[in-house]
Structures are given as structure tokens and as C-alpha cells.
Design an enzyme around this catalytic site. Structure first.
Site, PDB file in Angstrom:
ATOM      1  N   ASN A   1       4.409  63.364  26.494  1.00 35.85           N
ATOM      2  CA  ASN A   1       5.195  62.895  27.633  1.00 35.85           C
ATOM      3  C   ASN A   1       6.645  62.623  27.223  1.00 35.85           C
ATOM      4  O   ASN A   1       6.870  61.920  26.231  1.00 35.85           O
ATOM      5  CB  ASN A   1       4.551  61.608  28.175  1.00 35.85           C
ATOM      6  N   LYS A  56     -14.557  61.803  31.697  1.00 37.68           N
ATOM      7  CA  LYS A  56     -14.190  63.106  31.144  1.00 37.68           C
ATOM      8  C   LYS A  56     -15.397  64.044  31.101  1.00 37.68           C
ATOM      9  O   LYS A  56     -15.300  65.230  31.426  1.00 37.68           O
ATOM     10  CB  LYS A  56     -13.579  62.949  29.751  1.00 37.68           C
ATOM     11  N   HIS A 116      -3.368  68.861  23.487  1.00 37.89           N
ATOM     12  CA  HIS A 116      -2.747  67.544  23.657  1.00 37.89           C
ATOM     13  C   HIS A 116      -1.254  67.736  23.884  1.00 37.89           C
ATOM     14  O   HIS A 116      -0.504  68.078  22.962  1.00 37.89           O
ATOM     15  CB  HIS A 116      -3.017  66.701  22.411  1.00 37.89           C
ATOM     16  N   MET A 158       0.739  62.929  32.936  1.00 39.25           N
ATOM     17  CA  MET A 158       0.557  64.098  32.095  1.00 39.25           C
ATOM     18  C   MET A 158       0.163  65.320  32.919  1.00 39.25           C
ATOM     19  O   MET A 158       0.664  66.430  32.708  1.00 39.25           O
ATOM     20  CB  MET A 158      -0.492  63.816  31.016  1.00 39.25           C
ATOM     21  N   VAL A 192      -7.747  63.673  32.875  1.00 32.23           N
ATOM     22  CA  VAL A 192      -8.111  62.435  33.577  1.00 32.23           C
ATOM     23  C   VAL A 192      -8.042  61.281  32.583  1.00 32.23           C
ATOM     24  O   VAL A 192      -7.881  61.501  31.380  1.00 32.23           O
ATOM     25  CB  VAL A 192      -9.522  62.560  34.208  1.00 32.23           C
TER      26      VAL A 192
END
Length: 296
Positions: A148, A104, A145, A20, A97
Site C-alpha cells: 500500500n 479467507k 502480496h 488493497m 479479504v
């Protein structure tokens, strides 16, 4: 690709060089941003840079940009080995991450110390309100957000925390628009909108394989043909990472109930190291040449 500099945002940080993170770096660099990629692992950094070069080469081969343009865009990417090394006052820093709360929170604290104008987490399921405790100014913190593959999928889900101000939400939506994406603004609720819907389908498809209802390929073919989804839920799970699916399922099972409990098959596959595309095997076999698939 749009030019994000039209929106007055030229300096972007991305922390984490996984699938990502690399995709996010790519879309911002190709939109004209100076991007600072943070990755503590030197092997991960080399892999990320190779993926970016491959993506740009693919875009050139398809006539989306010239070789000179691609080289200029790639030159905008700088790499760092710690979030502590980020320049101060960046326009946006995105944390991407792994979905581990302690990790996080540590990274978000490091980012906040560099006083960027906007901080976003690319979490797909963790509570923005809970993560907000790690930053100095929750008003400028939210979720962004991405999906992918980032270079292809056009949605950015913007998650508004209880303390996120409207200016930050508007700014995040402007970033999404400037890199050629659409935005959907949602409240901070477990799984937000997209992860809940996506995970329900993925887990049920895994249970169907587990129960011998049909093969992974036939389940995916049914979904893509009958419902015109671009990718079936099992192939997509392989692309996302079965370990990521498992983490999210466990998080949502704890907040939303037993119907999000991960199937035993998923747990067993992850335990065996069958993580999908990134490991070469999941519900499908992924030749090594496909684990860093063509992009652009």
C-alpha cells in the site's frame, strides 16, 4: 503502465474492496484488463468506485493518461456481490479479504469453484500451505502480496507454497511485470520476508512511543531522514491500518515468538477504534479528505 494483455491475461477477479483490493483493481484495469471486483457490501462498492474515479482523475491531471483513456480503463471494471458470481475460467483471481483464516478459506473455496487458471491470496502473513486446503488445485494457488499504496509501490511478493508448481510462480511473476511491478519470490514462511522485516520496525517504533522515547513524528523523521525510507514506520502503520498491524503481530507472535507480541499501546488504540488513516485517527490525525487520499 504496461499492457497486461501482451501476456495473454485479460480477465482478472479481485475479491474484497478494501484499500488493497481497490488498489489492485486499479493497476490491473489501467493495464488493460477486464476486472471483476467482488464486494458484498453496497456501501463498500460505491466507495471503491469513487476511489477508482479519483485515482484516474489524479492520473489524468498529472498527464499520465488522457481523460478518454481513463474512462475506457474504468469501464473495464465490473462489480459483483459474491465470489460465487465470478465468471468461470478467469486468468487470475486475487483474494484480498481481511486477515481472518475462516473468512479467507470460505472465499478461496468460492473462488476455486469458478475454476480460474491461477488463484492468489494477498495475505501479508498467513500460511499459503494452510490456506491451500481451501482450493481444489493447490498447484495453481500461491500468494501475491501487494503493498500500500498499490499504484505507487513497485513490489509484489510472490509466495510459493509447498504444492505450488513452477508454472504458477512464473505466471504470477509475469502478471507483476505486466502491471509495472518487480517480483520477489519467497518460500511460505511466517511473515514471509517483507512482513517480518516491516513489522519488526513498526512494533519497535510503537514501543518507543509507548516508552516516551520520542514522538511519532520525530521517530518517523529520524527514519526517513537517516535511512531514506519514503515513509516512517508509524505513518505507514496508520496507512496500513493499526487493526491489520495488530492481527499480523498476533499471528507472528504465535509462530515466531514473543518479540512479535503487540505492544499494549497498539492493542489499546485498536480497542478505541483508532485504526489510522481509515478511521481518521491513529498515530497521526487524518482529516476526512485524506482518508481517501489522492492516487494514480
Amino acid at each position: 503502465m504496461h499492457d497486461v494483455t501482451q501476456h495473454g491475461a485479460q480477465r482478472i477477479g479481485v475479491v474484497g474492496a478494501g484499500t488493497m483490493g481497490v488498489g489492485i483493481v486499479y493497476v490491473f484495469a489501467m493495464a488493460g484488463c477486464d476486472v471483476f471486483l467482488v464486494e458484498p457490501n453496497s456501501v463498500g462498492t460505491k466507495r471503491a468506485l469513487a476511489t477508482l474515479r479519483d485515482a484516474a482523475t489524479g492520473a489524468v491531471s498529472r498527464g499520465k493518461m488522457t481523460a478518454a483513456e481513463a474512462q475506457a480503463h474504468l469501464a473495464r471494471v465490473a462489480t459483483l456481490d459474491s465470489a460465487d458470481a465470478l465468471p468461470e475460467a478467469l486468468d487470475l483471481v486475487i483474494e484480498t479479504v481481511p486477515e481472518k483464516r475462516a473468512l479467507k478459506e470460505k472465499v478461496l473455496g468460492q473462488i476455486a469453484a469458478r475454476t480460474p487458471k491461477l488463484i492468489a491470496s494477498n495475505t501479508s502473513a498467513m500460511s499459503i500451505d494452510e490456506l491451500a486446503g481451501a482450493v481444489q488445485d493447490p498447484a495453481t494457488f500461491l500468494g501475491m502480496h501487494f503493498f500500500n499504496p498499490v499504484w505507487s509501490l513497485k513490489l509484489v511478493e510472490v509466495i510459493r507454497g509447498a504444492q505450488t508448481d513452477e508454472a504458477s510462480v512464473a505466471q504470477a511473476c509475469a502478471f507483476a511485470e505486466a502491471i509495472g511491478k518487480s517480483s520477489a519470490v519467497v518460500a511460505d514462511s511466517p511473515g514471509f520476508a517483507t512482513s517480518r522485516l516491516d513489522l519488526v520496525q513498526a512494533l519497535e517504533a510503537i514501543r518507543m512511543v509507548e516508552d516516551g522515547v520520542a514522538s511519532a513524528a520525530d521517530i518517523d523523521r529520524a527514519i526517513t531522514t537517516a535511512y531514506r525510507h519514503p515513509v516512517g514506520p508509524l505513518r505507514l502503520s496508520d496507512m496500513v491500518g493499526l487493526d491489520v498491524r495488530l492481527d499480523i503481530a498476533r499471528q507472528l507472535a504465535g509462530t515466531l515468538g514473543a518479540h512479535f507480541e503487540p505492544p499494549q499501546l497498539l492493542q489499546d488504540m485498536v480497542a478505541r477504534g483508532e485504526l489510522g488513516q481509515k478511521s481518521g485517527k491513529g498515530f497521526y490525525d487524518w482529516p476526512l479528505s485524506e482518508t481517501n487520499s489522492k492516487t494514480g
